[in-house]
Design an enzyme around this catalytic site. Structure first.
Site, PDB file in Angstrom:
ATOM      1  N   THR A 186       0.781  -1.022  -0.049  1.00 49.34           N
ATOM      2  CA  THR A 186      -0.220   0.082  -0.024  1.00 49.34           C
ATOM      3  C   THR A 186       0.923   1.354   0.088  1.00 49.34           C
ATOM      4  O   THR A 186       1.980   1.261   0.542  1.00 49.34           O
ATOM      5  CB  THR A 186      -0.975  -0.057   1.273  1.00 49.34           C
ATOM      6  OG1 THR A 186      -0.146   0.158   2.473  1.00 49.34           O
ATOM      7  CG2 THR A 186      -1.721  -1.151   1.418  1.00 49.34           C
ATOM      8  N   GLU A 331      -6.078  -2.677  -0.881  1.00 48.12           N
ATOM      9  CA  GLU A 331      -6.653  -4.039  -0.012  1.00 48.12           C
ATOM     10  C   GLU A 331      -7.903  -4.550  -0.837  1.00 48.12           C
ATOM     11  O   GLU A 331      -8.514  -5.612  -0.245  1.00 48.12           O
ATOM     12  CB  GLU A 331      -6.892  -3.667   1.249  1.00 48.12           C
ATOM     13  CG  GLU A 331      -5.787  -3.125   2.155  1.00 48.12           C
ATOM     14  CD  GLU A 331      -5.365  -1.622   1.838  1.00 48.12           C
ATOM     15  OE1 GLU A 331      -5.653  -1.018   0.920  1.00 48.12           O
ATOM     16  OE2 GLU A 331      -4.666  -1.186   2.936  1.00 48.12           O
ATOM     17  N   LYS A 444     -13.163  18.579  11.054  1.00 47.56           N
ATOM     18  CA  LYS A 444     -14.190  18.511  12.009  1.00 47.56           C
ATOM     19  C   LYS A 444     -14.404  20.091  12.680  1.00 47.56           C
ATOM     20  O   LYS A 444     -13.191  20.378  13.353  1.00 47.56           O
ATOM     21  CB  LYS A 444     -14.392  17.455  13.158  1.00 47.56           C
ATOM     22  CG  LYS A 444     -15.505  16.816  13.259  1.00 47.56           C
ATOM     23  CD  LYS A 444     -15.420  15.741  14.281  1.00 47.56           C
ATOM     24  CE  LYS A 444     -16.815  15.035  13.910  1.00 47.56           C
ATOM     25  NZ  LYS A 444     -16.944  13.881  14.895  1.00 47.56           N
ATOM     26  N   TRP A 449     -18.395  17.970  10.376  1.00 46.71           N
ATOM     27  CA  TRP A 449     -17.577  17.386   9.391  1.00 46.71           C
ATOM     28  C   TRP A 449     -17.566  18.183   8.171  1.00 46.71           C
ATOM     29  O   TRP A 449     -18.737  18.513   7.616  1.00 46.71           O
ATOM     30  CB  TRP A 449     -17.744  15.751   8.926  1.00 46.71           C
ATOM     31  CG  TRP A 449     -17.558  15.083   9.959  1.00 46.71           C
ATOM     32  CD1 TRP A 449     -16.774  15.282  11.072  1.00 46.71           C
ATOM     33  CD2 TRP A 449     -17.495  13.484   9.717  1.00 46.71           C
ATOM     34  NE1 TRP A 449     -16.528  14.066  11.825  1.00 46.71           N
ATOM     35  CE2 TRP A 449     -16.866  12.892  11.225  1.00 46.71           C
ATOM     36  CE3 TRP A 449     -17.520  12.600   8.940  1.00 46.71           C
ATOM     37  CZ2 TRP A 449     -16.800  11.778  11.398  1.00 46.71           C
ATOM     38  CZ3 TRP A 449     -17.510  11.140   9.427  1.00 46.71           C
ATOM     39  CH2 TRP A 449     -16.856  10.990  10.514  1.00 46.71           C
TER      40      TRP A 449
END
Ligand code: AMP
Length: 548
Positions: A186, A331, A444, A449
């Site tokens: 990754t 993944e 935030k 958010w």
């Protein structure tokens, strides 16, 4: 009672056998590192991949031993894909854009024994070979006469000299379909990279699913150009799905600039292409000033990071190309969702359809997904409540290679493990998922958010903006407030006030960034994604004007 059907394991070798037998004359076209165009067909891919398998047998490489590549999208890389996995070894595609330190670390962690590389990457190999004692054979992907005499790389052979003495006959072995076939680390921005270890079964199931009409819709009538690299998550599985469907493959090699990609699309009558938004930005950036048109391109899959609405518009409205927005991750092999309309959407007005197309899309059969709140409970599919996105399915990782980082799965109330993607998303009543952020990028502000993706999309829709990245800055009252770092288009004029005004009416007032910072460039990671951690470092002395 068991079913009475043949129990044939799902193996990658069957893909290349199939492509050879049923689509043997279909062309595979590559732009080589040398700059010229190479063309042959699936039949020769198959023959030469068997020569690769024989060469690996000749080295006494064992089942599951790792063979690494540092290579562009090209025909030799394709042969290695099938020769390595087909013969039971594990293909380890390394991302050459990583730092040499990281490449050496990855090669040692994977215990690579062979490293095949394009000549572009010779300096990289020269930098790492002393640190990789486990690699016992270096294979330069070139003709014998192109091999430099004094490279300093030990046990170096040219690919052509390596496979030339080998027979094109080879009996692919049969084994458990759950055996490892390939691996990809990754591009993680924190800690050491971790590897997803794909299996033959997961790869074949993914290849079937990827070819479906509501996914990449691949067929024997397609001429496909994956700009998405074969060194990152197997080019979204396109080499496998192309073999499975008998599509023509057009491989762009190292030339990913707008002009080169455009020329290849036209010359090879490509009707289907796949890549990350940055690549398409370069392509459109070349086409517009030169007043170019596509004569064959009809569809393009865009994923890897959020596709800006302005890009979907440009492709659809100006060029008549359908954009398929896709989401996935290393993944997940990588495909998770693709955005195509349902029957009931076909009669909607264009702007309503556009709202749907902007989402990352619906789950592909084989991938199940859900969003969960802070308490771990599943959130409603209402299209507005964001939560952590979890997935499961036969091509989603169960654990990382060598158990790096421990068990990643989060069990639900039935004990079934879900993989937490690190993305924050909403899911609507029709099952369309929309990414609003990555958990670590999320802002935030006053407990609410703010989507950095929305802020970036609006900025890049401004005609003077080439690239934009939104990050949160500490604020004494609101905890965090968004700012947007912007790269202007060459020669364009734009002031902070003009850009902030551009946000008005497009998002809620409190979501509009507090400031605009003009920068020369935005740091990009190895897969072309914006590296916000690096951007934060760049702006470490920045002071938020609204914070005092
Ligand atoms: P990688 O494993 O390097 O391919 O990165 C996967 C991550 O890229 C995902 O978890 C998302 O954060 C991001 N990503 C991929 N596709 C999209 C998309 N279409 N929209 C937004 N983010 C995306």
């Amino acid at each position: 009672m068991l079913g009475l059907m043949q129990n044939q394991p799902l193996l990658i070798s069957s893909l290349i056998d199939f492509a050879e037998r049923h689509h043997g004359d279909v062309e595979i076209v590559s732009r080589r590192v040398e700059g010229d165009i190479h063309r042959y067909s699936w039949r020769q891919v198959a023959e030469r991949s068997r020569q690769v398998a024989n060469a690996l047998d000749g080295m006494n490489l064992l089942f599951s031993d790792r063979v690494a590549t540092l290579a562009w999208n090209g025909y030799r890389h394709l042969e290695i894909y099938f020769g390595v996995s087909g013969s039971g070894r594990v293909l380890h595609t390394i991302n050459p854009r990583l730092h040499p330190e990281q490449i050496a670390w990855i090669a040692n962690h994977a215990e690579d024994q062979v490293l095949c590389f394009d000549m572009t990457f010779l300096p990289l190999v020269q930098a790492i070979h002393a640190r990789c004692p486990g690699i016992r054979r270096y294979v330069a992907l070139c003709d014998a006469d192109k091999l430099p005499a004094d490279s300093g790389v030990p046990n170096l052979v040219s690919y052509e000299a390596w496979i030339a003495p080998q027979s094109t006959e080879y009996q692919w072995p049969s084994f458990d379909e759950n055996s490892a076939s390939s691996m990809c680390y990754t591009s993680g921005t924190t800690g050491n990279p971790r590897a997803a270890l794909y299996s033959h079964r997961s790869t074949i199931l993914h290849a079937y699913a990827a070819a479906l009409p509501d996914v990449m819709c691949l067929s024997a009538r397609d001429s496909v150009l994956p700009v998405v690299p074969m060194f990152h998550v197997n080019a979204w599985g396109i080499p496998y799905s192309a073999a499975l469907t008998g599509a023509k493959l057009v491989l762009p090699g190292p030339a990913l600039d707008g002009k080169s990609v455009y020329e290849l699309l036209e010359a090879e009558k490509v009707n289907y292409a796949a890549g990350v938004p940055t690549v398409w930005q370069m392509l459109l950036g070349h086409m517009k000033p030169n007043k170019l048109r596509f004569s064959t391109l009809k569809r393009t899959v865009i994923g890897g990071s959020a596709c800006p609405p302005a890009m979907i518009d440009a492709f659809r409205e100006e060029y008549g190309v359908e954009v398929l927005h896709a989401w996935g991750m290393t993944e997940m092999s990588p495909l998770g969702t693709l955005c195509t309309l349902k029957n009931k959407h076909l009669s909607l007005p264009a702007d309503e359809q556009m709202k749907i197309r902007l989402k990352q899309g619906r789950a592909i059969f084989g991938v199940d997904m859900k969003t969960v709140g802070g308490d771990g409970k599943e959130l409603p599919w209402d299209g507005k409540t964001p939560g952590d996105l979890y997935v499961k399915g036969p091509w989603v990782v169960r654990e990382y290679f060598k158990d790096e980082g421990g068990d990643p799965l989060v069990p639900d109330e039935h004990g079934v493990g879900w993989f937490p993607t690190g993305d924050v998303a909403t899911i609507d009543a029709d099952g369309y998922m929309q990414i609003t952020d990555r958990s670590k990028d999320v802002i935030k502000s006053g407990g609410e958010w703010i989507s950095t993706i929305d802020i970036e999309n609006i900025a890049v829709a401004h005609p003077a903006v080439a690239m934009a990245a939104c990050i949160g800055m500490k604020h004494p009252k609101w905890d965090e407030r968004p700012i947007v770092a912007v790269v202007k288009k060459p020669g364009a004029q734009l002031t902070k006030e003009e850009l902030l005004k551009f946000y008005e009416g497009k998002i809620a007032k409190w979501q509009i960034p507090d400031d605009v910072v003009f920068v020369e460039s935005i740091p990009l990671g190895a897969t072309g994604k914006m590296l916000k951690t690096r951007l934060r470092e760049m702006l470490k002395d920045y002071h938020l004007p609204t914070a005092s």
